[in-house]
Design a protein around this motif. Structure first.
Motif, short mmCIF file in Angstrom:
data_model
loop_
_atom_site.label_atom_id
_atom_site.label_comp_id
_atom_site.label_asym_id
_atom_site.label_seq_id
_atom_site.Cartn_x
_atom_site.Cartn_y
_atom_site.Cartn_z
N GLU A 208 -55.73 -3.50 22.71
CA GLU A 208 -56.09 -2.48 21.72
C GLU A 208 -57.57 -2.17 21.88
OE1 GLU A 208 -57.02 -3.73 17.89
OE2 GLU A 208 -56.51 -1.85 16.89
N HIS B 272 -58.41 5.80 19.36
CA HIS B 272 -57.82 4.46 19.20
C HIS B 272 -56.55 4.37 20.05
CE1 HIS B 272 -55.46 1.51 16.50
NE2 HIS B 272 -56.30 0.82 17.23
N VAL C 146 -53.61 1.77 22.07
CA VAL C 146 -52.98 0.47 22.32
C VAL C 146 -52.15 0.59 23.59
CG1 VAL C 146 -51.29 -1.22 21.52
CG2 VAL C 146 -52.90 -0.24 19.89
N ASN D 242 -49.42 7.93 12.69
CA ASN D 242 -50.36 7.23 13.58
C ASN D 242 -49.54 6.40 14.57
OD1 ASN D 242 -49.88 4.52 12.42
ND2 ASN D 242 -50.92 5.36 10.63
N LEU D 243 -50.23 5.66 15.44
CA LEU D 243 -49.52 4.96 16.52
C LEU D 243 -48.61 3.84 16.03
CD1 LEU D 243 -51.04 2.01 17.04
CD2 LEU D 243 -52.69 3.40 18.22
N SER D 244 -48.73 3.49 14.75
CA SER D 244 -47.85 2.43 14.24
C SER D 244 -46.38 2.88 14.28
CB SER D 244 -48.23 2.03 12.81
OG SER D 244 -47.92 3.07 11.91
N PHE E 263 -45.65 1.16 17.41
CA PHE E 263 -46.24 -0.15 17.70
C PHE E 263 -45.30 -1.32 17.46
CE2 PHE E 263 -48.55 -3.96 16.53
CZ PHE E 263 -49.55 -4.07 17.48
N ASP F 22 -53.73 7.10 18.65
CA ASP F 22 -53.85 7.92 17.45
C ASP F 22 -54.43 9.28 17.85
OD1 ASP F 22 -52.94 6.00 15.63
OD2 ASP F 22 -54.92 5.10 15.42
N GLY G 231 -54.96 8.01 12.12
CA GLY G 231 -55.07 6.56 12.32
C GLY G 231 -56.53 6.13 12.38
N LEU G 232 -56.88 5.38 13.42
CA LEU G 232 -58.25 4.89 13.56
C LEU G 232 -59.08 5.74 14.52
CD1 LEU G 232 -57.64 1.01 13.66
CD2 LEU G 232 -58.19 2.45 11.70
N LYS H 250 -54.81 7.71 0.39
CA LYS H 250 -55.39 7.85 1.73
C LYS H 250 -54.63 8.92 2.54
CE LYS H 250 -56.60 4.89 5.65
NZ LYS H 250 -56.45 3.56 6.23
#
Lengths: 98, 283
Positions: B5, B16, B18, B57-59, B62, B79, B84-85, B190
Protein backbone atom coordinates in the motif's frame (compact mmCIF):
# COMPACT_ATOMS: atom_id res chain seq x y z
CA UNK A 1 8.48 -0.91 11.46
CA UNK A 2 8.00 -3.02 14.56
CA UNK A 3 9.55 -6.47 14.36
CA UNK A 4 7.36 -9.57 14.30
CA UNK A 5 6.79 -10.63 17.92
CA UNK A 6 8.81 -13.71 18.92
CA UNK A 7 7.25 -17.14 19.28
CA UNK A 8 5.20 -17.33 22.44
CA UNK A 9 3.87 -13.83 22.10
CA UNK A 10 0.80 -13.27 24.19
CA UNK A 11 -2.56 -11.96 23.15
CA UNK A 12 -1.88 -8.88 25.27
CA UNK A 13 1.26 -8.10 23.32
CA UNK A 14 -0.54 -8.46 19.99
CA UNK A 15 -3.36 -6.33 21.31
CA UNK A 16 -0.93 -3.61 22.34
CA UNK A 17 0.58 -3.64 18.87
CA UNK A 18 -2.82 -3.46 17.21
CA UNK A 19 -3.64 -0.40 19.26
CA UNK A 20 -0.36 1.12 18.05
CA UNK A 21 -1.49 0.46 14.49
CA UNK A 22 -4.85 2.09 15.20
CA UNK A 23 -3.03 5.13 16.58
CA UNK A 24 -0.99 5.39 13.38
CA UNK A 25 -4.11 5.13 11.22
CA UNK A 26 -6.57 7.23 13.23
CA UNK A 27 -4.13 9.51 15.04
CA UNK A 28 -2.89 9.14 18.62
CA UNK A 29 -5.18 11.86 19.92
CA UNK A 30 -8.24 10.11 18.48
CA UNK A 31 -7.28 6.76 19.96
CA UNK A 32 -6.55 8.44 23.31
CA UNK A 33 -10.08 9.76 23.66
CA UNK A 34 -11.81 6.69 22.27
CA UNK A 35 -10.91 4.28 25.04
CA UNK A 36 -9.95 1.52 22.62
CA UNK A 37 -10.26 -1.96 24.09
CA UNK A 38 -10.20 -5.54 22.83
CA UNK A 39 -13.95 -5.45 22.50
CA UNK A 40 -13.99 -2.30 20.37
CA UNK A 41 -15.58 -2.85 16.99
CA UNK A 42 -13.89 -1.05 14.11
CA UNK A 43 -17.10 0.20 12.53
CA UNK A 44 -19.51 0.78 15.43
CA UNK A 45 -17.18 1.83 18.25
CA UNK A 46 -14.20 3.32 16.45
CA UNK A 47 -16.35 4.72 13.64
CA UNK A 48 -13.83 3.64 11.04
CA UNK A 49 -14.95 3.85 7.44
CA UNK A 50 -13.95 1.31 4.83
CA UNK A 51 -10.85 3.16 3.67
CA UNK A 52 -9.56 3.54 7.26
CA UNK A 53 -10.00 -0.22 7.69
CA UNK A 54 -8.00 -0.74 4.48
CA UNK A 55 -5.14 1.34 5.95
CA UNK A 56 -5.36 -0.64 9.22
CA UNK A 57 -5.40 -3.99 7.41
CA UNK A 58 -2.43 -3.03 5.24
CA UNK A 59 -0.37 -2.06 8.29
CA UNK A 60 -1.36 -5.23 10.17
CA UNK A 61 -0.31 -7.23 7.12
CA UNK A 62 2.99 -5.33 7.04
CA UNK A 63 3.71 -6.23 10.66
CA UNK A 64 2.37 -9.78 10.86
CA UNK A 65 2.08 -10.84 7.21
CA UNK A 66 5.11 -13.11 7.16
CA UNK A 67 3.52 -15.38 9.77
CA UNK A 68 -0.20 -15.20 9.10
CA UNK A 69 -2.15 -14.61 5.92
CA UNK A 70 -4.22 -11.76 7.29
CA UNK A 71 -5.61 -10.65 3.92
CA UNK A 72 -6.80 -14.17 3.10
CA UNK A 73 -8.49 -14.31 6.50
CA UNK A 74 -10.25 -11.02 5.80
CA UNK A 75 -11.32 -12.30 2.38
CA UNK A 76 -13.04 -15.22 4.08
CA UNK A 77 -15.20 -12.94 6.20
CA UNK A 78 -18.74 -12.16 5.11
CA UNK A 79 -19.80 -8.54 4.69
CA UNK A 80 -21.74 -8.79 7.94
CA UNK A 81 -18.74 -10.24 9.81
CA UNK A 82 -16.48 -7.49 8.50
CA UNK A 83 -18.90 -4.89 9.79
CA UNK A 84 -18.91 -6.48 13.25
CA UNK A 85 -15.17 -7.18 13.46
CA UNK A 86 -13.52 -6.29 16.77
CA UNK A 87 -9.90 -5.67 17.76
CA UNK A 88 -10.04 -8.97 19.70
CA UNK A 89 -11.12 -10.90 16.60
CA UNK A 90 -7.99 -9.72 14.80
CA UNK A 91 -5.75 -10.35 17.83
CA UNK A 92 -7.15 -13.88 18.27
CA UNK A 93 -6.47 -14.68 14.63
CA UNK A 94 -2.90 -13.43 14.83
CA UNK A 95 -2.16 -15.36 18.04
CA UNK A 96 -3.87 -18.57 16.97
CA UNK A 97 -2.83 -18.36 13.33
CA UNK A 98 0.89 -18.43 13.97
CA UNK B 1 0.13 -13.08 -1.86
CA UNK B 2 2.15 -9.91 -1.40
CA UNK B 3 0.49 -6.63 -0.53
CA UNK B 4 1.89 -3.16 -0.96
CA UNK B 5 0.00 0.00 0.00
CA UNK B 6 1.48 3.36 -0.91
CA UNK B 7 1.00 6.79 -2.41
CA UNK B 8 2.15 7.36 -5.98
CA UNK B 9 2.71 10.78 -7.54
CA UNK B 10 0.46 11.21 -10.56
CA UNK B 11 1.04 14.65 -12.03
CA UNK B 12 1.02 17.01 -9.08
CA UNK B 13 -1.28 14.86 -6.98
CA UNK B 14 -0.79 11.87 -4.69
CA UNK B 15 -2.78 8.77 -5.52
CA UNK B 16 -3.49 6.05 -2.96
CA UNK B 17 -2.63 2.66 -4.46
CA UNK B 18 -2.75 -0.92 -3.22
CA UNK B 19 -1.05 -3.70 -5.14
CA UNK B 20 -1.68 -7.36 -4.48
CA UNK B 21 0.29 -9.98 -6.38
CA UNK B 22 1.24 -13.62 -6.34
CA UNK B 23 4.10 -14.34 -4.02
CA UNK B 24 5.97 -17.13 -2.31
CA UNK B 25 3.82 -19.27 -0.03
CA UNK B 26 3.95 -18.67 3.71
CA UNK B 27 6.54 -20.83 5.38
CA UNK B 28 7.57 -21.64 8.91
CA UNK B 29 9.98 -19.12 10.48
CA UNK B 30 12.65 -21.79 11.00
CA UNK B 31 13.04 -22.38 7.27
CA UNK B 32 16.13 -20.94 5.63
CA UNK B 33 15.68 -17.62 3.86
CA UNK B 34 17.66 -18.65 0.79
CA UNK B 35 15.89 -17.84 -2.49
CA UNK B 36 13.98 -20.68 -4.07
CA UNK B 37 11.77 -21.23 -7.08
CA UNK B 38 8.82 -20.20 -4.89
CA UNK B 39 10.34 -16.74 -4.54
CA UNK B 40 10.14 -15.94 -8.25
CA UNK B 41 6.53 -15.02 -8.35
CA UNK B 42 5.03 -11.89 -9.69
CA UNK B 43 7.45 -10.33 -12.13
CA UNK B 44 5.63 -11.80 -15.10
CA UNK B 45 2.10 -11.80 -13.74
CA UNK B 46 -0.38 -10.01 -15.97
CA UNK B 47 -1.52 -6.69 -14.54
CA UNK B 48 -5.17 -6.12 -13.70
CA UNK B 49 -6.10 -2.53 -12.81
CA UNK B 50 -9.45 -2.06 -11.08
CA UNK B 51 -11.37 1.22 -10.89
CA UNK B 52 -14.15 1.98 -8.42
CA UNK B 53 -17.14 4.22 -9.07
CA UNK B 54 -18.03 7.72 -7.91
CA UNK B 55 -18.21 8.36 -4.14
CA UNK B 56 -16.64 4.96 -3.47
CA UNK B 57 -13.01 3.96 -2.93
CA UNK B 58 -10.62 1.03 -3.41
CA UNK B 59 -12.13 -0.83 -0.47
CA UNK B 60 -14.78 -1.97 -2.98
CA UNK B 61 -12.21 -4.51 -4.16
CA UNK B 62 -9.74 -4.70 -1.24
CA UNK B 63 -11.41 -7.17 1.09
CA UNK B 64 -13.24 -9.76 -0.94
CA UNK B 65 -12.35 -9.41 -4.63
CA UNK B 66 -8.71 -8.41 -5.21
CA UNK B 67 -7.16 -11.01 -2.83
CA UNK B 68 -8.66 -13.91 -4.82
CA UNK B 69 -7.55 -12.52 -8.18
CA UNK B 70 -4.08 -11.74 -6.81
CA UNK B 71 -3.26 -15.45 -6.70
CA UNK B 72 -2.93 -15.18 -10.47
CA UNK B 73 -2.63 -11.50 -11.40
CA UNK B 74 -0.76 -8.43 -10.32
CA UNK B 75 -3.85 -6.58 -9.09
CA UNK B 76 -3.67 -2.80 -8.80
CA UNK B 77 -6.51 -1.00 -7.04
CA UNK B 78 -6.46 2.73 -6.42
CA UNK B 79 -8.55 5.61 -5.19
CA UNK B 80 -9.66 7.91 -7.99
CA UNK B 81 -8.73 11.56 -7.50
CA UNK B 82 -10.78 13.19 -4.73
CA UNK B 83 -11.82 9.75 -3.44
CA UNK B 84 -10.64 7.58 -0.56
CA UNK B 85 -7.16 8.60 0.54
CA UNK B 86 -6.12 10.10 -2.80
CA UNK B 87 -5.55 13.81 -2.90
CA UNK B 88 -8.47 16.04 -3.73
CA UNK B 89 -8.36 17.98 -6.97
CA UNK B 90 -10.68 20.85 -7.78
CA UNK B 91 -11.79 21.11 -11.38
CA UNK B 92 -13.78 18.82 -13.60
CA UNK B 93 -13.67 15.06 -13.00
CA UNK B 94 -14.30 14.18 -16.62
CA UNK B 95 -13.75 10.79 -18.19
CA UNK B 96 -10.72 12.24 -19.98
CA UNK B 97 -9.14 13.59 -16.79
CA UNK B 98 -9.64 10.30 -14.95
CA UNK B 99 -8.38 8.34 -17.96
CA UNK B 100 -5.22 10.48 -18.01
CA UNK B 101 -4.77 9.71 -14.30
CA UNK B 102 -5.10 6.00 -15.05
CA UNK B 103 -2.53 6.10 -17.86
CA UNK B 104 -0.12 8.16 -15.75
CA UNK B 105 -0.51 5.70 -12.89
CA UNK B 106 0.20 2.77 -15.22
CA UNK B 107 3.33 4.57 -16.42
CA UNK B 108 4.43 5.25 -12.85
CA UNK B 109 3.98 1.57 -12.00
CA UNK B 110 5.73 0.53 -15.24
CA UNK B 111 2.68 -1.30 -16.53
CA UNK B 112 2.78 -1.30 -20.33
CA UNK B 113 -0.50 -3.10 -20.85
CA UNK B 114 -3.18 -4.23 -18.43
CA UNK B 115 -6.59 -5.78 -18.16
CA UNK B 116 -8.96 -3.08 -16.90
CA UNK B 117 -12.02 -3.68 -14.75
CA UNK B 118 -14.18 -0.78 -13.66
CA UNK B 119 -17.42 -0.38 -11.76
CA UNK B 120 -19.93 2.34 -12.63
CA UNK B 121 -18.21 5.63 -13.63
CA UNK B 122 -14.86 3.87 -13.17
CA UNK B 123 -16.00 1.42 -15.84
CA UNK B 124 -16.83 4.26 -18.20
CA UNK B 125 -13.32 5.64 -17.61
CA UNK B 126 -11.91 2.20 -18.45
CA UNK B 127 -14.09 2.06 -21.60
CA UNK B 128 -12.84 5.45 -22.80
CA UNK B 129 -9.24 4.43 -22.10
CA UNK B 130 -9.68 1.23 -24.12
CA UNK B 131 -11.19 3.17 -27.02
CA UNK B 132 -8.51 5.86 -27.08
CA UNK B 133 -5.50 3.73 -26.10
CA UNK B 134 -6.21 0.16 -27.19
CA UNK B 135 -2.48 -0.61 -27.09
CA UNK B 136 -2.61 -0.21 -23.29
CA UNK B 137 -5.54 -2.56 -22.66
CA UNK B 138 -5.49 -6.34 -23.07
CA UNK B 139 -8.98 -7.12 -21.75
CA UNK B 140 -11.83 -4.96 -20.53
CA UNK B 141 -14.46 -5.70 -17.89
CA UNK B 142 -17.29 -3.20 -17.47
CA UNK B 143 -19.14 -3.71 -14.22
CA UNK B 144 -22.53 -2.02 -14.34
CA UNK B 145 -20.93 0.92 -16.15
CA UNK B 146 -23.07 3.59 -17.79
CA UNK B 147 -22.29 4.98 -21.25
CA UNK B 148 -23.39 8.47 -20.16
CA UNK B 149 -25.63 8.49 -23.24
CA UNK B 150 -28.54 7.25 -21.11
CA UNK B 151 -31.45 9.71 -20.65
CA UNK B 152 -30.58 10.09 -16.95
CA UNK B 153 -27.39 11.90 -17.98
CA UNK B 154 -29.16 14.39 -20.26
CA UNK B 155 -28.49 17.96 -19.18
CA UNK B 156 -32.10 18.64 -18.19
CA UNK B 157 -32.27 15.55 -15.98
CA UNK B 158 -28.97 16.40 -14.32
CA UNK B 159 -30.15 19.93 -13.55
CA UNK B 160 -33.32 18.49 -12.05
CA UNK B 161 -31.32 16.13 -9.84
CA UNK B 162 -29.19 19.04 -8.72
CA UNK B 163 -32.28 21.03 -7.78
CA UNK B 164 -31.69 23.32 -10.77
CA UNK B 165 -28.07 24.09 -10.14
CA UNK B 166 -28.09 24.41 -6.35
CA UNK B 167 -26.40 21.69 -4.35
CA UNK B 168 -28.88 20.98 -1.58
CA UNK B 169 -29.18 18.19 0.98
CA UNK B 170 -31.76 16.68 -1.31
CA UNK B 171 -29.50 16.70 -4.36
CA UNK B 172 -26.70 15.12 -2.30
CA UNK B 173 -29.14 12.40 -1.20
CA UNK B 174 -30.24 11.82 -4.80
CA UNK B 175 -26.66 11.37 -5.97
CA UNK B 176 -25.85 9.05 -3.06
CA UNK B 177 -28.84 6.94 -3.94
CA UNK B 178 -28.07 6.92 -7.68
CA UNK B 179 -24.50 5.80 -6.94
CA UNK B 180 -25.86 2.82 -5.00
CA UNK B 181 -24.26 3.80 -1.68
CA UNK B 182 -25.33 1.74 1.31
CA UNK B 183 -27.76 3.26 3.81
CA UNK B 184 -24.89 3.54 6.27
CA UNK B 185 -22.70 5.40 3.76
CA UNK B 186 -25.58 7.66 2.76
CA UNK B 187 -26.00 8.75 6.39
CA UNK B 188 -22.28 9.33 6.90
CA UNK B 189 -21.40 13.06 7.15
CA UNK B 190 -18.04 12.27 5.53
CA UNK B 191 -19.75 10.72 2.48
CA UNK B 192 -22.20 13.59 2.23
CA UNK B 193 -19.37 16.11 2.39
CA UNK B 194 -17.49 14.25 -0.34
CA UNK B 195 -20.52 14.23 -2.63
CA UNK B 196 -21.04 17.93 -2.01
CA UNK B 197 -17.36 18.56 -2.85
CA UNK B 198 -17.56 16.60 -6.10
CA UNK B 199 -20.78 18.32 -7.14
CA UNK B 200 -19.31 21.78 -6.51
CA UNK B 201 -15.50 21.83 -6.74
CA UNK B 202 -15.41 18.64 -8.80
CA UNK B 203 -17.95 20.04 -11.32
CA UNK B 204 -19.61 16.69 -11.68
CA UNK B 205 -22.60 17.90 -13.66
CA UNK B 206 -20.35 19.53 -16.28
CA UNK B 207 -18.17 16.40 -16.25
CA UNK B 208 -21.16 14.19 -17.07
CA UNK B 209 -22.20 16.50 -19.89
CA UNK B 210 -18.69 16.52 -21.35
CA UNK B 211 -18.51 12.73 -21.01
CA UNK B 212 -21.84 12.34 -22.76
CA UNK B 213 -20.56 14.34 -25.72
CA UNK B 214 -17.33 12.33 -25.78
CA UNK B 215 -19.07 8.97 -25.65
CA UNK B 216 -21.54 9.96 -28.39
CA UNK B 217 -18.62 10.73 -30.70
CA UNK B 218 -16.85 7.39 -30.29
CA UNK B 219 -17.35 4.24 -32.33
CA UNK B 220 -17.73 1.30 -29.96
CA UNK B 221 -17.42 -1.05 -32.94
CA UNK B 222 -13.70 -0.28 -33.04
CA UNK B 223 -13.15 -1.96 -29.69
CA UNK B 224 -11.22 -5.12 -30.53
CA UNK B 225 -10.16 -6.55 -27.17
CA UNK B 226 -12.19 -9.20 -25.31
CA UNK B 227 -14.79 -7.34 -23.27
CA UNK B 228 -16.90 -8.60 -20.40
CA UNK B 229 -20.14 -6.75 -19.70
CA UNK B 230 -21.28 -7.60 -16.21
CA UNK B 231 -24.59 -6.05 -15.20
CA UNK B 232 -26.99 -6.40 -12.30
CA UNK B 233 -30.34 -8.07 -12.94
CA UNK B 234 -32.08 -5.17 -11.17
CA UNK B 235 -29.69 -2.42 -12.19
CA UNK B 236 -30.93 0.74 -13.90
CA UNK B 237 -28.05 0.17 -16.35
CA UNK B 238 -29.09 -3.32 -17.42
CA UNK B 239 -30.30 -1.96 -20.79
CA UNK B 240 -26.88 -0.34 -21.24
CA UNK B 241 -25.34 -3.79 -20.99
CA UNK B 242 -27.56 -4.99 -23.83
CA UNK B 243 -26.72 -1.95 -25.97
CA UNK B 244 -23.00 -2.40 -25.42
CA UNK B 245 -23.28 -6.10 -26.26
CA UNK B 246 -24.80 -5.18 -29.62
CA UNK B 247 -22.16 -2.52 -30.32
CA UNK B 248 -18.89 -4.13 -29.13
CA UNK B 249 -17.75 -7.00 -31.39
CA UNK B 250 -15.81 -9.21 -28.92
CA UNK B 251 -18.11 -8.71 -25.97
CA UNK B 252 -19.99 -11.09 -23.75
CA UNK B 253 -22.86 -10.00 -21.51
CA UNK B 254 -23.37 -11.74 -18.18
CA UNK B 255 -25.90 -10.89 -15.49
CA UNK B 256 -25.39 -11.02 -11.76
CA UNK B 257 -28.25 -11.03 -9.29
CA UNK B 258 -28.65 -7.58 -7.78
CA UNK B 259 -28.80 -3.87 -8.41
CA UNK B 260 -26.11 -1.31 -9.22
CA UNK B 261 -24.33 -2.17 -5.96
CA UNK B 262 -23.98 -5.90 -6.71
CA UNK B 263 -20.15 -5.73 -6.44
CA UNK B 264 -20.67 -5.09 -2.71
CA UNK B 265 -23.44 -7.58 -2.10
CA UNK B 266 -22.37 -10.31 -4.53
CA UNK B 267 -18.58 -10.01 -4.37
CA UNK B 268 -17.90 -13.78 -4.68
CA UNK B 269 -20.02 -14.03 -7.84
CA UNK B 270 -18.35 -10.97 -9.32
CA UNK B 271 -14.93 -12.45 -8.56
CA UNK B 272 -15.83 -15.73 -10.23
CA UNK B 273 -17.10 -14.01 -13.38
CA UNK B 274 -13.95 -11.87 -13.56
CA UNK B 275 -11.61 -14.81 -12.95
CA UNK B 276 -13.23 -16.90 -15.69
CA UNK B 277 -13.19 -14.00 -18.13
CA UNK B 278 -9.56 -13.10 -17.46
CA UNK B 279 -8.54 -16.73 -17.86
CA UNK B 280 -10.43 -16.83 -21.14
CA UNK B 281 -12.70 -19.65 -20.08
CA UNK B 282 -16.06 -17.92 -19.59
CA UNK B 283 -18.35 -18.94 -16.76
Amino acid sequence: MVAIPPTGVTADEVLRELIEVLASVLGEEVVAVMDVSAESSFVRDLEMDSIAIVAFASEVNERFGERVDFIAWLRGQSLRSLQKLTVKDVADFIVQGR
Amino acid sequence: MALDERFVAVGTKKVHVVEMRPDAPLRPPTEALAPSAHDMPSAGAQALVMLHGLFSNLSLYFFRIAPSLAHTYRVVIYDLRSHGLSERASGAHTLEVLSEDLLALMDALEIEKAALAGHSYGGTVALLTALQHPEKVSQLALIDAPCLTEPRFAAARLRQRLSHGRVTDRSVARYASAAGLSAQARRSPKSQEQIRYLLTEGRLEASFSAGRTTMQSLDLGRLAMPTLLLYGTRSPFRATGRRLKAAIPCSVLELVEGGHDFPVKSAPQLTEHLACFLAGTGI
